[in-house]
Scaffold this motif. Sequence first.
Motif: not given
Length: 479
Positions: A182-194
Motif C-alpha cells: 500500500s502506498e505511504i508517504y515520507l512525512r512532509p512535516e513532523t507536525a502530524q506526528g504530534i
Amino acid sequence: MANDTGRFQAIISHCKEYGFIFPSSEIYDGLSAVYDYGQYGSELKKNIKDHWWKSMTQLHENIVGIDAAIFMHPTTWKASGHVDGFSDPMIDNKDSKKRYRVDHLIEARIDELEKANKMGEASELQEKMDRLLAAGDLAGLKQLIEDEDIICGISGTSNWTDVREFNLMFSTQLGSVTEEASEIYLRPETAQGIFVNFLNVQKTGRMKIPFGIAQIGKAFRNEIVARQFIFRMREFEQMEMQFFIRPGTEKQWYEYWKEARMKWHFELGIPKEKSRFHDHVKLAFYADAACDIEYDFPFGFKEVEGIHSRTNHDLSRHQEFSKKKMQYFDNEINQNYIPYVIETSIGLDRTVLMVLSEAYWEEDLSTPEKPDSRVVLKFPPRLAPIKLAILPLTKKDGLPEIARELMETCKPQFRCFYEEKDAIGKRYRRMDAIGTPFCVTIDHQTREDQTVTIRHRDSMQQERVAISAIPGIVNKAIF
Ligand code: GAP
C-alpha cells in the motif's frame, strides 16, 4: 570581504573544505539538493538541536518532547489536507523542458527590478503575485509571467505551459511490492506526528492546557526547484512545537510565541537588523494567521521559521477521519473542546546555514611587513563544534604528557581537540577555520609554574592562566 554572491560561494566551499557539509554521495557526482553533514557540521547541527530542545522542553515546564516515526498511516495525510492541498504552482518551459516554481520565477524578476533600483515596479509586481497566489488564480499567474516577458534561463524563450499544481510529497510502498503493498508517504512535516499523539501525551502526561509537544526530525519534500545549498533540500530536518490552547486565546499565544521565537534567534547571535517578521499574505490551508521569521542570508531575506495559528483544523480533521474524539475537558471552565494550536516550525538546516552565514568572516591581518589573512567562524561558543583545542608547543620535553592530562580532564565535560603537529600559528588558523573559541598552548613554562596560554578566537588575544582554571573558563563561556 567578498561580495554577497562571492561570500555565499565562499561559505559553501569552506563548509566542504573543513568538514561541515558535503554533497550527498559525492563519489557518484552527488544527488541534487541532498547534503551530508561532516564531522564538524554534524556537531554544529547537534548543538543547535540541543539548544532548541532545551529552550523548548527544559525551560518550559508545560512542553514535552516526542520522537514519532517518519512513516505514518496514509490517512494522516488525507486528514491533514496534504494529499489534496500540499502543492506548489509550477510552469514548464516547452523548449528547455525545465520546470519552475511560479513564485520563484516571478521573484527572480522582482529581484532584477530591485537591483535596477525600480522599487515601485518591484513592489507592484510583488503585490500582483501575492494577490494571484492568494486567490489560487493559475491562469492569472501565467498571464503575469507573459506580461512581464519572463523567459526561461536555459532556452531563452517564453514558450510556457499552463500553470499547474504539483504535490510535494514523496510516496513509497509499505510491505512487499505485490498486491498487498500500500502506498505511504515520507512525512512532509513532523507536525502530524504530534497531532496524532495529542491524546496519548495529554493523558499519559496528565497535561493541562495550555501545553506544548515538541519534536525534532526529518521531513521530505519533492522540491522541484531545490537550490541555495542547504536552504532548500528534498530531505531536511524540522524542529516543531505545537502549543495546545483554549479556543479564543489564539491571538494572545500567537503574539507570545512570535516574541519568544525571535528572542531565541537573538540568542544564537543573530543581530536585530538581520532578522525580521514577514506576515503571510497567502495563508496555508490550515492557518488563520501566520508569519515567518526571516534572516538576511547572503542571498537576501528568506524564511527560517514559521509561526502559525493553525486553529483546531488538524485535530478536528483527525477526529473526523479516525472517528476518535480529540477533545479535551477543561475543568477550569467546565467545558469540552477541541484545542486550538499555535505552531512554531523552524528548519534545522536553514538554522545551520543562518548560523554559518553569521559566523563566517574573512579577516585581513596584514602588517606593513607581511601580508596575512584568516578565515574565522565566530560561532557563539555554545554552538561551536569544538570548544577547546589543546596544543603542546613541541612533541617533546614532557609537554604532550601535560597536554594529554588536560585532555583527560576536559573531554568528559565538552568537546576537545588535541594536536601536536605543525607550527603553533598554523594550528591556531585551523582552529579559527572551524570556529573553536579557545586554544590552549602548553609550553616550557607550564612545567615550571603550571600555567598555560589561552588564546581567544575572536580577539586573538592570549593570556596566561593556571592550567587548573581552563575547564572553568570554557564551561562558563558555553553555558
Ligand atoms: N509544519 C509547518 C511547516 O512545515 P513550513 O513553513 O512548510 O511549515 C517550516 O516549514 C520550516 O521548515 C521552514 O520555515 C523552513 O525553515 C523549513 N523547510 C521547509 N521546506 C524546506 C526545505 N525544502 N529545505 C529545508 N528546509 C525547509
